[in-house]
Write an enzyme that holds these catalytic residues in place. Structure first.
Site: not given
Ligand code: PAF
Length: 289
Positions: A31, A37, A153, A187
């Site tokens: 969020g 996003h 990630q 952030r």
């Molecule tokens: O990148 C993120 O926002 C989070 O690490 C994710 C992939 C939604 C997992 O909680």
């Protein structure tokens, strides 16, 4: 846009879409949506019939001294942005829905983890792969979209998908930046106005390093100390790391060859910012590092 908060309702909904053979694009988020996003949603929208986005601030990926409680949240704004971006299904479970009681099987990331952000954030990526495993099983997407700003990630999630045969394609989406180069991040709101003015130096340090590598600098330690000095001189932030690896293996490099990631984390007073660039290099004679 449908908003769903319960697992059972999401399962039913996804079952119907999967039965009808629709391609499902999935954008998992925590969020506080920003342009980064929205670029993931756009990619998903362009390449799938159904777009599912999740908003879940996953407690499992925050350490005891991290910002779980003060992680920025604005559900009303997020819903509007998701709707305007043409998301079909917004999944917003609460923590009890996602984690009922203690997990009887825990996930533990072994590779690509004790470096970069994983070094300081013990257990962080265990939390990420746990929640994504749950979400992938619930949503059953054909494709899932991740921003390259969180390159570690992506590398770890690609490992998860490969190791456990998840039938999902991980799509890497380029980092979205402000006009002055600062990578968009939820952030960034923690930065003071002074720090906000200084923060573009993070991306500048990466660009400068890339130029040096492309014009023949062969020493990784020279690149790393050049970047550290630059941040020290241009900002009030403290460099947490500057590291260089092969990508997506995230192993130390012995020569400038193939895909290489330069990654940096800088701690400001209330905001810890990360950024990276991935460069493709051809093997050249005598370029041992
Ligand atoms: O990148 C993120 O926002 C989070 O690490 C994710 C992939 C939604 C997992 O909680």
């Amino acid at each position: 846009m449908k908003t769903i908060t319960k697992l059972t309702a999401l399962r039913e909904e996804m079952h119907q879409h999967n039965q009808s053979g629709c391609s499902i694009g999935f954008v998992p988020t925590m969020g506080y949506l920003h342009e980064g996003h929205l670029s993931l949603i756009k990619e998903a929208r362009n390449n799938n019939e159904i777009v599912v986005m999740s908003i879940f601030v996953n407690p499992l990926q925050f350490g005891p001294n991290e910002d779980f409680n003060r992680y920025p949240r604005n559900i009303a704004r997020d819903r509007k942005l998701a709707e305007n971006a043409d998301v079909d299904i917004l999944f917003m479970p609460d923590a009890d829905e996602m984690y009922k009681g203690i997990l009887s099987v825990e996930m533990n990331v072994k590779e690509r983890v004790n470096i970069l952000c994983g070094k300081k954030r013990e257990g962080h990526f265990d939390g990420v792969v746990t929640v994504l495993t749950k979400l992938f099983h619930l949503v059953q997407p054909r494709r899932a979209y991740f921003g390259l700003k969180d390159a570690q990630q992506i590398a770890i999630v690609e490992g998860l998908v490969e190791d456990y045969f998840f039938p999902v394609e991980i799509v890497r989406v380029p980092t979205v930046r402000e006009e002055d180069g600062l990578a968009r991040s939820s952030r960034n709101v923690y930065l003071s106005s002074e720090e906000r003015n200084e923060a573009p130096a993070i991306y500048e340090s990466l660009i400068e390093a890339k130029k040096k590598i492309e014009s023949g600098e062969v020493s990784t330690s020279a690149i790393i100390s050049g970047m550290k000095d630059f941040i020290h001189n241009e900002t009030s932030g403290r460099v947490e790391y500057v590291e260089i690896y092969s990508f997506p293996e995230l192993t130390p490099i012995h020569e400038w060859d193939g895909e290489i990631i330069l990654a940096i984390a800088v701690q400001f007073q209330k905001a810890r910012l990360i950024d990276n660039i991935i460069i493709s290099l051809d093997k050249k004679e005598n370029q041992h590092v």
